[in-house]
Design an enzyme around this catalytic site. Structure first.
Site, PDB file in Angstrom:
ATOM      1  N   CYS A 168      16.479  24.120  24.329  1.00 24.82           N
ATOM      2  CA  CYS A 168      15.534  23.200  24.957  1.00 24.82           C
ATOM      3  C   CYS A 168      16.252  21.891  25.194  1.00 24.82           C
ATOM      4  O   CYS A 168      17.004  21.423  24.349  1.00 24.82           O
ATOM      5  CB  CYS A 168      14.351  22.992  24.016  1.00 24.82           C
ATOM      6  N   ASP A 169      16.003  21.294  26.344  1.00 25.99           N
ATOM      7  CA  ASP A 169      16.696  20.049  26.685  1.00 25.99           C
ATOM      8  C   ASP A 169      16.008  18.807  26.127  1.00 25.99           C
ATOM      9  O   ASP A 169      16.460  17.698  26.361  1.00 25.99           O
ATOM     10  CB  ASP A 169      16.793  19.927  28.207  1.00 25.99           C
ATOM     11  N   HIS A 198       9.918  21.869  20.248  1.00 26.46           N
ATOM     12  CA  HIS A 198       8.926  20.851  20.624  1.00 26.46           C
ATOM     13  C   HIS A 198       8.154  20.394  19.385  1.00 26.46           C
ATOM     14  O   HIS A 198       6.939  20.161  19.448  1.00 26.46           O
ATOM     15  CB  HIS A 198       7.949  21.385  21.696  1.00 26.46           C
ATOM     16  N   TYR A 261       6.956  15.506  21.400  1.00 23.30           N
ATOM     17  CA  TYR A 261       5.933  16.555  21.503  1.00 23.30           C
ATOM     18  C   TYR A 261       4.999  16.611  20.288  1.00 23.30           C
ATOM     19  O   TYR A 261       3.934  17.218  20.360  1.00 23.30           O
ATOM     20  CB  TYR A 261       6.588  17.929  21.692  1.00 23.30           C
ATOM     21  N   ARG A 281      -0.815  17.814  34.315  1.00 23.78           N
ATOM     22  CA  ARG A 281       0.619  17.808  34.624  1.00 23.78           C
ATOM     23  C   ARG A 281       0.958  18.848  35.711  1.00 23.78           C
ATOM     24  O   ARG A 281       1.788  18.594  36.569  1.00 23.78           O
ATOM     25  CB  ARG A 281       1.395  18.096  33.333  1.00 23.78           C
TER      26      ARG A 281
END
Ligand code: G6P
Ligand code: MN
Length: 437
Positions: A168-169, A198, A261, A281
Site C-alpha cells: 500500500c502506498d 490502513h 485511516y 469520494r
C-alpha cells in the site's frame, strides 16, 4: 529484460505507474508493457494516453499492447501489477453510500463499505492469481488491489505458495507529505511502523542525514496544526479532512504517529458528520480523475490537446521500486502486508500485518519488531483482524452468519441490528459479485 502486465490497466492510476516505469529503466529494463482490463473502452483510452506519453517522453523500444484476453495478458510475463477494482467506481459509490444511509462510515476500504468491496475483490484477485499460475507461474504479482488485508488473507488461504507481495502506498504518501510540509528529505528516513493495512502507527522515524529520530518533533508540529500540502496531488484538496483528523488523533493520543485511516475507527461519528451521503469520494473521483482521463483520451484521438502534465506522486514509484528490488535483489525496504508469524511477538501468528520488510529476489523478508506492542493498539488490531478473518471465512464458506459477525465486530459499527440491515442491503446490490451467503 522484463515483461510487465498491469491488471486493471484502464484505471486512472496507470499513467503514474507507467511514468515511474519509464523513469526507472536503468534498474528495471522493461521490454514489453501490457495493459489488461475487462473494460475494453477504458483499456483503450489508457492505451492511447500511454502511447502519447511514450511519444512525448521519447520512450522507444518498449512494446506497448493492450488486451482483454487473460492468456495474452499473462503469458510470458515477469511482473504483474494488480490494481483491479472489482465493480468499478459504480460499486464503490454503493459501498460508500449504503452505510452512510444507516449513519455508518462510508469508505472504500474501511468499515462495512470496505467489507462489501472485500467480498467482491477477493474473487477478482483470486482469478488473477490463477491466471498467473496457469500462464506464468514464475512471475511476481505486486498487488495494490484493495482491501489489501482481506486479499492477502484470502490469497494465502487458497494459494499459500503464490508469489505475491501486497503493498500500500499510504505510508510512503504520509511520509512524503510530512517531509514536504516540514522540509525534510524522505529518502533519508528509516521508519519503524506496525499495524494492519490502513490501520497502523509509526514508532520512530530515523533521519540518516540528521542522525536522529525526527518523529517526536514531527508529532509536536502536527499536533499544533494540520498539514496543508498533500504529496500525491498538490491540486487535490480532498485530503485536507484526513490531515485535520490526523491532528485530532494526535491531540488525544500523542505517543505514536498514526496512519490517517485510523480516523474511521477512532472517530466514526465525526467522519459520518463530515460526510455528504449524496456525494462521496466515488463521485469526486468520477467527476475528477475519471472524467479528465476520458477527455484526455478523446483529445489525443482528435489531435486537440496541449502537453500532458505528469504529476503523480509516490503511488507509481513505490510499486516500480519494489519490482526493481526483486529484479536486482537489492533488498530495499518497503512497508508490506504480510503474515505476522512472530514479527509482532504478542500478536497472533496468523494476523495479516503491515510492517517494514526487505525485498529481494526471493520476495519479502519482514523485519521483526523484537518487542511487544501496547494493549491499546493490540486490542484495536485484534478486533479488526478477527473481523477480517470472519469475512474471509464468510467468503469461502458462504456463511451469512460469519459475514454478520464480521460486520458486527467492525469497529465502525455500533450495533448488530445496524450490521444486519446494512449487510442485507449490500447482499442485494452485490448479487452479481459476492458469493452466495
Ligand atoms: C491511497 C490508499 C489506497 C486508496 C487510495 C484512494 O492511495 O493507499 O489504498 O485506494 O488512497 O484514493 P482515491 O483518490 O481513489 O480516493
Ligand atoms: Mn492503500
Amino acid at each position: 529484460q522484463v515483461n510487465i502486465t498491469i491488471a486493471g490497466g484502464g484505471a486512472t492510476h496507470t499513467p503514474g505507474i507507467v511514468q515511474a516505469l519509464f523513469e526507472s529503466r536503468d534498474k528495471l529494463p522493461i521490454h514489453e508493457l501490457r495493459l489488461y482490463d475487462i473494460d475494453q473502452q477504458k483499456n483503450d483510452d489508457m492505451f492511447v494516453i500511454i502511447q502519447e506519453m511514450m511519444k512525448q517522453l521519447k520512450v522507444k523500444d518498449i512494446t506497448l499492447s493492450q488486451t482483454t484476453n487473460p492468456k495474452a495478458a499473462f503469458s510470458n510475463v515477469d511482473f504483474v501489477f494488480s490494481q483491479i477494482r472489482v465493480g468499478d467506481l459504480e460499486m464503490r459509490e454503493k459501498d460508500e453510500k449504503i452505510p452512510l444511509k444507516y449513519g455508518l462510515v462510508g469508505q472504500e476500504t474501511c468499515g462495512v463499505g470496505g467489507f462489501s468491496y472485500g467480498l467482491r475483490s477477493i474473487k477478482g484477485l483470486l482469478e488473477i492469481v490463477k491466471f498467473v499460475q496457469d500462464y506464468s507461474p514464475d512471475a511476481w504479482i505486486l498487488n495494490y488491489t484493495n482491501p489489501e488485508s482481506l486479499i492477502a488473507e484470502a490469497v494465502r488461504r487458497k494459494y499459500p505458495n503464490a508469489k505475491i507481495l501486497n503493498a500500500c502506498d499510504m505510508t510512503i504518501s504520509i511520509e512524503e507529505t510530512i517531509a514536504r510540509n516540514y522540509g525534510y528529505e524522505r529518502k533519508n528516513w528509516v521508519a519503524q511502523y506496525y499495524g494492519l493495512n490502513h490501520f497502523g502507527w509509526y514508532t520512530s522515524i530515523f533521519d540518516k542525514s540528521l542522525g536522529r529520530d525526527v518523529m517526536p518533533e514531527i508529532i509536536q508540529k502536527l499536533k499544533k496544526e494540520p498539514m496543508k500540502v498533500a504529496s500525491f496531488n498538490a491540486k487535490d484538496p480532498s485530503w485536507q479532512d484526513a490531515w485535520n483528523m490526523l491532528t485530532k488523533n494526535l491531540q488525544l493520543f500523542p505517543d505514536y504517529l498514526p496512519n490517517n485511516y485510523l480516523e474511521y475507527y477512532l472517530f466514526p461519528d465525526i467522519v459520518v458528520n463530515n460526510s455528504n451521503p449524496n456525494y462521496t469520494r466515488a463521485n469526486q473521483v468520477m467527476d475528477g480523475r475519471l472524467k479528465e482521463t476520458k477527455e484526455l483520451a478523446a483529445q489525443i484521438r482528435s489531435n486537440h490537446f496541449d502537453d500532458i502534465h505528469f504529476d503523480f506522486g509516490e503511488h507509481g514509484n513505490y510499486i516500480v521500486d519494489m519490482a526493481a528490488s526483486i529484479f536486482n535483489d537489492s533488498h530495499e525496504r518497503f512497508m508490506l502486508i504480510v503474515p505476522n508469524v512472530g514479527a509482532i511477538p504478542n500478536l497472533r501468528a496468523d494476523s495479516v500485518v503491515e510492517i517494514p520488510a526487505y525485498v529481494g529476489c526471493t520476495g519479502a523478508e519482514p523485519i521483526s519488531m523484537r518487542h511487544p506492542i501496547n494493549n491499546f493498539h493490540k486490542g484495536l488490531m485484534e478486533a479488526q483482524d478477527a473481523a477480517e478473518k470472519l469475512l474471509v471465512d464468510a467468503y469461502f464458506e458462504h456463511s451469512y452468519q460469519k459475514a454478520l459477525q464480521a460486520f458486527t465486530l467492525n469497529q465502525t459499527v455500533p450495533s448488530a441490528d445496524k450490521a444486519k440491515k446494512v449487510l442485507d442491503e449490500l447482499i442485494v446490490v452485490n448479487k452479481d459479485y459476492w458469493p452466495e451467503l
